[in-house]
Design a protein around this motif. Structure first.
Motif, short mmCIF file in Angstrom:
data_model
loop_
_atom_site.label_atom_id
_atom_site.label_comp_id
_atom_site.label_asym_id
_atom_site.label_seq_id
_atom_site.Cartn_x
_atom_site.Cartn_y
_atom_site.Cartn_z
N GLU A 35 -7.37 11.82 -23.92
CA GLU A 35 -6.16 11.76 -23.09
C GLU A 35 -6.34 12.23 -21.51
N VAL A 36 -6.91 12.95 -21.49
CA VAL A 36 -7.39 13.34 -20.05
C VAL A 36 -8.28 12.28 -19.29
N ARG A 37 -9.17 11.70 -19.75
CA ARG A 37 -9.87 10.55 -19.24
C ARG A 37 -8.55 9.55 -19.01
N TYR A 38 -7.80 9.30 -20.10
CA TYR A 38 -6.68 8.14 -19.46
C TYR A 38 -6.18 8.60 -18.28
N LEU A 39 -5.67 9.83 -18.32
CA LEU A 39 -5.00 10.13 -17.14
C LEU A 39 -5.76 10.21 -15.91
N GLN A 40 -6.81 10.48 -16.00
CA GLN A 40 -7.82 10.23 -14.64
C GLN A 40 -7.86 8.84 -14.16
N THR A 41 -8.09 7.99 -15.31
CA THR A 41 -8.28 6.32 -14.93
C THR A 41 -7.08 5.70 -14.69
N HIS A 42 -6.10 6.00 -15.26
CA HIS A 42 -4.96 4.98 -15.23
C HIS A 42 -3.86 5.71 -14.37
N GLU A 43 -3.71 7.10 -14.21
CA GLU A 43 -2.74 7.70 -13.98
C GLU A 43 -2.95 8.57 -12.67
N TRP A 44 -3.77 8.63 -11.91
CA TRP A 44 -4.16 9.47 -10.65
C TRP A 44 -4.46 10.71 -10.87
N LEU A 59 0.69 -0.98 -0.04
CA LEU A 59 0.08 -0.12 -0.01
C LEU A 59 0.91 1.16 0.09
N LEU A 60 0.54 2.09 -0.97
CA LEU A 60 1.34 3.34 -1.19
C LEU A 60 0.49 4.54 -0.73
N VAL A 61 0.83 5.24 0.23
CA VAL A 61 -0.19 6.62 0.41
C VAL A 61 0.63 8.02 0.28
N GLU A 62 0.06 8.70 -0.44
CA GLU A 62 0.76 10.14 -0.80
C GLU A 62 -0.33 11.00 -0.49
N ARG A 63 0.27 12.11 0.38
CA ARG A 63 -0.72 13.08 0.71
C ARG A 63 -1.37 13.85 -0.25
N ASP A 64 -0.64 14.29 -1.27
CA ASP A 64 -0.90 15.13 -2.52
C ASP A 64 -0.98 14.47 -3.80
N ASP A 65 -0.50 14.81 -4.71
CA ASP A 65 -0.23 14.10 -6.28
C ASP A 65 0.88 13.18 -6.09
N GLN A 111 -0.17 -2.39 -11.51
CA GLN A 111 -0.40 -3.43 -12.30
C GLN A 111 0.09 -4.65 -11.67
N ARG A 112 1.04 -4.57 -10.72
CA ARG A 112 1.47 -5.90 -10.05
C ARG A 112 0.99 -6.18 -8.65
N GLY A 113 -0.21 -5.46 -8.40
CA GLY A 113 -0.93 -5.68 -7.47
C GLY A 113 -0.85 -4.67 -6.26
N ALA A 114 -0.21 -3.69 -6.19
CA ALA A 114 0.01 -2.47 -5.36
C ALA A 114 -1.26 -1.64 -5.22
N THR A 115 -1.80 -1.24 -3.94
CA THR A 115 -2.66 -0.23 -4.01
C THR A 115 -2.26 1.26 -3.89
N ILE A 116 -2.38 2.12 -4.76
CA ILE A 116 -1.75 3.49 -4.54
C ILE A 116 -3.03 4.45 -4.19
N LEU A 117 -2.91 5.18 -3.26
CA LEU A 117 -3.87 6.22 -2.49
C LEU A 117 -3.22 7.68 -2.62
N THR A 118 -3.71 8.50 -3.29
CA THR A 118 -3.37 9.91 -3.43
C THR A 118 -4.33 10.70 -2.76
N VAL A 134 8.01 8.95 -12.25
CA VAL A 134 7.46 8.71 -10.92
C VAL A 134 6.17 7.96 -11.32
N VAL A 135 5.31 8.33 -12.30
CA VAL A 135 4.06 7.91 -12.68
C VAL A 135 4.02 6.53 -13.09
N LEU A 136 4.97 6.38 -13.90
CA LEU A 136 5.34 4.88 -14.62
C LEU A 136 5.50 3.89 -13.57
N ASN A 137 6.38 4.55 -12.56
CA ASN A 137 6.79 3.42 -11.61
C ASN A 137 5.23 2.98 -10.78
N ALA A 138 4.59 4.12 -10.51
CA ALA A 138 3.30 3.88 -9.84
C ALA A 138 2.53 2.91 -10.64
#
Length: 513
Positions: free
Chosen positions: A470-479, A40-46, A174-181, A165-169
């Motif tokens: 493009e914006v919808r992709y960024l929202q759906t897949h890149e937080w 689980l990764l937790v980020e306060r901002d973006d 994709q490998r199962g991590a949960t990412i919370l911003t 940063v985003v590509l690592n996230a």
């Protein structure tokens, strides 16, 4: 809540909870997820909201670090430079650097020795070696003042830091991590053989990942909070406060193109510092950086000072015919580097190496990350997981050195071949927009353009080559959750976009929350 936020399972005990969505945090999350751990990764901002999007955009060994005898750091950095160019060829590429030799600068023999070490300290590498040049030749010296005639050329590489940063996230997820911003860790205490960690939504973040305060459980914590690493450690009950940081602000300016060519310059200054000038986003030059020690009050929103702007303008003006002034600056950015405090008073002399500190002698473990640089994030992640292995039962082996980051599977033809194929498949996309998107997304470009037959198939046109698809992709897949996320971190379209694009995006995100 829009994907990619999953529901938190209150009964799940994570193997690893990572605090911080900068480059070190996401690098550790990616590596750990690929080893079969529940992360689980937790980020306060973006993601990349702070230091990790405010770098000089270089993958480099750090030529000047040789002056401080940091040979291990330079060697590791140069080795990582090779790996990152290979695993992320869409967002990183080789860059040649010209080092003019002014009167009163470092002597030529010293530079030759330094460049020889730089070429050989890491063993074999794919980039061209250094050599001396006549700066009267237009290839290297066009745009410089006439008095500069001698210099050197060497190799390093450029990278889109925020996208790294985003590509690592993405890969971690994709490998199962949960990412919370938009979620903040407010404390952690031991309960049994694990940590109970308190989370709360960040009221200042758009669309935070959680709607109300909650707790999660984790067997191990990684504190990769960057400039907040020391204060965050104080929120973990029973953890040793071992290690300190020195906060150093680095600022950059962006101006209209100063000189022609696709090479960078490394400029020696009278105070012993160096300043880079780098071709940026096609029509600009990036100039930086400064080194200014700051206090904790500047961590969240650091700003360049008038003195720093003047310093960077003067640094450039010593070398180039085209003179720049503060009025020419079209954009500035600043970041606070959380450097490990090694006792150095001079900010430029503080080590850029990383230090990892275990915070417990028994019970569930917490590891804190001090210092580090963009180039070495992947190796830092390996070292962090090696240190935590006794507390991570069932963890697999290191694997990230050969695995491409998402979109980086470009094939033998490389980026140029991939771009040619993309233009043939989607001929309606303007050339400049296609090149930008191919660099940003690589093979994931098909997730945005898909079966579109014309520009009109991509939805709302926000202007500047940015569409709803493009914006919808960024929202759906890149937080991405705001206009700032899209225009200044997922892309740099904010530099050239019309004034109303941010307003249109803000309305779209509000309507599509």
């Amino acid at each position: 809540m829009t994907a990619p936020y999953p529901e938190l399972d209150p009964d799940l005990v994570y193997d690893l909870l990572v605090i911080g969505g900068g480059i070190n945090g996401v690098g550790i999350a990616r590596d750990a997820s690929g080893r079969g751990l529940r992360v689980l990764l937790v980020e306060r901002d973006d993601l990349a909201a702070h230091t990790s999007s405010a770098s000089t955009k270089l993958i480099h060994g750090g030529l000047r670090y040789l002056e401080y005898y940091e040979f291990r750091l330079v060697r590791e950095s140069l080795q990582e430079r090779e790996r990152l160019i290979r695993i992320a060829p869409h967002i990183s590429w080789p860059l040649r650097f010209v080092l003019p030799q002014p009167k009163g600068g470092r002597p030529g023999w010293m530079i030759r020795i330094g460049l020889f070490l730089y070429d050989h300290i890491a063993g074999r590498h794919s980039l061209p070696k250094s050599h001396g040049v006549n700066l009267r030749e237009p290839q290297w010296g066009k745009g410089l003042k006439p008095g500069l005639s001698r210099g050197f050329v060497y190799s390093d590489a450029w990278v889109d830091d925020a996208r790294l940063v985003v590509l690592n996230a993405i890969d971690a997820a994709q490998r199962g991590a949960t990412i919370l911003t938009g979620a903040a860790v407010t404390g952690a205490e031991q309960q049994g053989d694990a940590w109970t960690v308190a989370l709360e939504p960040n009221a200042d973040a758009p669309q935070p990942a959680i709607a109300a305060p909650c707790t999660v459980r984790a067997r191990t914590i990684v504190n990769a909070a960057g400039p907040w690493v020391a204060s965050m450690l104080g929120s973990v009950a029973g953890a040793k406060r071992d290690g300190a940081i020195k906060l150093v602000k680095g600022s950059h300016i962006v101006v209209p193109q100063i000189y022609p060519g696709d090479h960078a310059f490394i400029l020696q200054q009278d105070d012993g510092r160096i300043v880079f000038t780098i071709p940026y986003e096609g029509q600009f030059t990036l100039v930086g950086t400064t080194d200014v020690a700051v206090g904790e009050d500047e961590r969240a929103r650091p700003k360049i000072s008038a003195e720093e702007v003047e310093y960077l303008c003067a640094a450039s003006n010593r070398y180039f015919e085209r003179q720049i002034a503060p009025a020419d600056v079209v954009w500035t950015y600043s970041g606070v580097r959380p450097l490990f405090d090694d006792g150095q008073e001079d900010a430029k002399a503080v080590t850029r190496d990383y230090v990892l500190k275990l915070g417990r002698s028994e019970g569930p473990q917490v590891l804190s990350v001090f210092g580090g640089k963009l180039t070495t994030y992947r190796r830092l992640a390996e070292h962090a997981l090696d240190d935590l292995k006794p507390w991570l039962a069932g963890s697999g082996d290191a694997w990230t050195d050969l695995s491409p980051l998402p979109g980086g599977e470009l094939g033998a033809a490389g980026f140029d071949g991939f771009l040619k194929q993309a233009r043939e498949r989607w001929p309606f996309v303007p050339a400049a927009t296609m090149k930008r998107m191919a660099h940003a997304y690589g093979t994931r470009l098909a997730m945005i353009l898909g079966d579109a037959q014309g520009w009109q198939d991509l939805g709302t046109d926000f202007g500047g080559g940015l569409t709803e698809a493009e914006v919808r992709y960024l929202q759906t897949h890149e937080w991405a959750r705001s206009a700032e996320d899209v225009l200044w971190r997922r892309s740099k379209l904010g530099l050239t976009a019309a004034a109303d694009v941010a307003e249109k995006l803000a309305y779209w995100f509000k309507a599509n929350a």
